[in-house]
Write an enzyme that holds these catalytic residues in place. Structure first.
Site, PDB file in Angstrom:
ATOM      1  N   ASP A  27      44.637  37.731  56.457  1.00 51.99           N
ATOM      2  CA  ASP A  27      45.174  38.706  57.416  1.00 51.99           C
ATOM      3  C   ASP A  27      46.484  38.227  58.032  1.00 51.99           C
ATOM      4  O   ASP A  27      46.698  37.024  58.195  1.00 51.99           O
ATOM      5  CB  ASP A  27      44.127  38.966  58.513  1.00 51.99           C
ATOM      6  N   HIS A  37      52.995  41.629  52.185  1.00 55.65           N
ATOM      7  CA  HIS A  37      51.940  41.546  51.161  1.00 55.65           C
ATOM      8  C   HIS A  37      52.434  40.760  49.943  1.00 55.65           C
ATOM      9  O   HIS A  37      51.685  39.987  49.344  1.00 55.65           O
ATOM     10  CB  HIS A  37      51.493  42.946  50.742  1.00 55.65           C
ATOM     11  N   LEU A  39      37.393  27.265  38.153  1.00 54.06           N
ATOM     12  CA  LEU A  39      37.361  27.927  39.466  1.00 54.06           C
ATOM     13  C   LEU A  39      37.024  29.399  39.282  1.00 54.06           C
ATOM     14  O   LEU A  39      37.639  30.078  38.452  1.00 54.06           O
ATOM     15  CB  LEU A  39      38.727  27.798  40.153  1.00 54.06           C
TER      16      LEU A  39
HETATM   17  C1  IPE Z   1      40.827  42.798  56.868  1.00 57.37           C
HETATM   18  O1  IPE Z   1      42.035  42.908  57.531  1.00 57.37           O
HETATM   19  C2  IPE Z   1      40.963  43.250  55.443  1.00 57.37           C
HETATM   20  C3  IPE Z   1      41.790  42.406  54.579  1.00 57.37           C
HETATM   21  C4  IPE Z   1      42.347  41.277  54.896  1.00 57.37           C
HETATM   22  C5  IPE Z   1      41.930  42.894  53.231  1.00 57.37           C
HETATM   23  P1  IPE Z   1      42.417  44.182  58.385  1.00 57.37           P
HETATM   24  O2  IPE Z   1      43.778  43.949  58.922  1.00 57.37           O
HETATM   25  O3  IPE Z   1      42.214  45.419  57.608  1.00 57.37           O
HETATM   26  O4  IPE Z   1      41.327  44.136  59.551  1.00 57.37           O
HETATM   27  P2  IPE Z   1      41.321  44.849  60.990  1.00 57.37           P
HETATM   28  O5  IPE Z   1      41.637  46.288  60.777  1.00 57.37           O
HETATM   29  O6  IPE Z   1      42.368  44.184  61.825  1.00 57.37           O
HETATM   30  O7  IPE Z   1      39.952  44.592  61.534  1.00 57.37           O
HETATM   31  C1  IPE Z   2      46.190  41.732  55.502  1.00 56.14           C
HETATM   32  O1  IPE Z   2      47.350  41.795  56.264  1.00 56.14           O
HETATM   33  C2  IPE Z   2      46.341  42.408  54.173  1.00 56.14           C
HETATM   34  C3  IPE Z   2      45.581  43.663  54.053  1.00 56.14           C
HETATM   35  C4  IPE Z   2      44.754  44.141  54.937  1.00 56.14           C
HETATM   36  C5  IPE Z   2      45.781  44.426  52.847  1.00 56.14           C
HETATM   37  P1  IPE Z   2      47.628  43.027  57.222  1.00 56.14           P
HETATM   38  O2  IPE Z   2      48.403  44.033  56.457  1.00 56.14           O
HETATM   39  O3  IPE Z   2      46.376  43.522  57.844  1.00 56.14           O
HETATM   40  O4  IPE Z   2      48.558  42.351  58.314  1.00 56.14           O
HETATM   41  P2  IPE Z   2      48.567  42.645  59.872  1.00 56.14           P
HETATM   42  O5  IPE Z   2      47.183  42.406  60.376  1.00 56.14           O
HETATM   43  O6  IPE Z   2      48.990  44.076  60.052  1.00 56.14           O
HETATM   44  O7  IPE Z   2      49.556  41.676  60.410  1.00 56.14           O
HETATM   45 MG    MG Z   3      45.411  43.011  59.543  1.00 55.14          MG
END
Ligand code: IPE
Ligand code: IPE
Ligand code: MG
Length: 250
Positions: free
Chosen positions: A18, A35, A129
């Site tokens: 995240d 990403h 792995l």
């Molecule tokens: C969790 O992150 C999902 C992934 C990392 C793929 P999110 O950014 O979607 O989670 P919330 O919405 O902050 O809980």
């Molecule tokens: C996690 O990073 C990746 C996915 C959920 C696909 P985020 O896109 O949620 O990044 P933040 O939380 O907005 O910084």
């Molecule tokens: Mg996020």
């Protein structure tokens, strides 16, 4: 205290990757750029797991709930997945990495599904792995799909039968779950499988996560006492009588 030294190195590490969006925003870049950088971080962490002889790595790449994001971000993520597969599979093959994509295929386009299946097939013989990339995955989806499978087959629902019908039945439950990006929640990741997993939360945004950050999480894991419901005393190597003897002489 731990029952053996091997308890201190996790056999299965799971990561909620995240913070990509915030990483990009801080640089005035579009979220998709975060990403993209996240794929680079994953490449480094896979290499670090290989070097550390960690046999299973499971990452959360796209959740059941991530469909609610803006359409251009969702399509950017789908595109990135296909691109990453094309680019990364050859070196994953060279390094003995076996790919799995736990998640709901029904929600994905035929092209994406084809890409996932081809990558799974091409890497199926690898043994160094196991890399599970959870895509269109949700812990609740997983429990429901497993229960449905058993009901359809007329199999009794027990903890063992349910576990064996779940999307991660090919690996043991995770020992360590790391969440980057500063949030301290599970966000519908491995709900069933994380019953006794150790959690490590870090403010580091996923694109900045590297081998050193992994080592910090592994060091924290090594300090934990995993009791699995027992008492601390039950976990010591010394038999209970020896513990009592020590106390008498103290
Ligand atoms: C969790 O992150 C999902 C992934 C990392 C793929 P999110 O950014 O979607 O989670 P919330 O919405 O902050 O809980
Ligand atoms: C996690 O990073 C990746 C996915 C959920 C696909 P985020 O896109 O949620 O990044 P933040 O939380 O907005 O910084
Ligand atoms: Mg996020």
């Amino acid at each position: 205290m731990h029952t053996s030294a091997s308890d201190r190195v996790p056999a299965h590490v799971a990561i909620v990757m995240d913070g990509n969006g915030r990483w990009a925003r801080r640089r005035w870049l579009p979220r998709v750029a975060g990403h993209k950088q996240g794929v680079e971080a994953l490449r480094q962490v896979v290499r670090a797991c290989l070097e550390r002889h960690i046999p299973v790595l499971t990452v959360f790449a796209f959740s059941s709930e991530n469909w609610s994001r803006p359409a251009d971000e969702v399509s950017g993520l789908m595109e990135l997945l296909s691109l990453a597969l094309q680019r990364e599979v050859p070196s994953l093959l060279d390094n003995g990495v076996r790919l799995h994509f736990p998640g709901d295929r029904a929600g994905l386009s035929a092209r994406v599904v084809q890409g996932l299946e081809a990558a799974e097939e091409r890497t199926a013989h690898n043994q160094r792995l196991v890399l599970n990339v959870c895509f269109n995955y949700g812990g609740r989806w997983d429990i429901v799909q497993a229960a449905r499978q058993l009901a359809e087959r007329g199999v009794e629902i027990t903890e063992d039968s349910l576990s064996s019908a779940m999307a991660l039945s090919h690996v043991p439950d995770p020992d360590l779950l790391i969440r980057t990006g500063g949030e301290t929640r599970i966000s519908n990741f491995l709900l069933w499988q994380s019953a006794y997993t150790e959690f490590v939360f870090t403010d580091t945004l996923w694109p900045d996560f590297d081998a050193a950050a992994l080592d910090r999480a592994l060091a924290e894991f090594a300090q934990r006492e995993r009791r699995f419901g027992k008492t601390s005393e039950q976990l010591t190597d010394a038999p209970a009588s020896a513990v009592a003897d020590t106390r008498l002489h103290a």
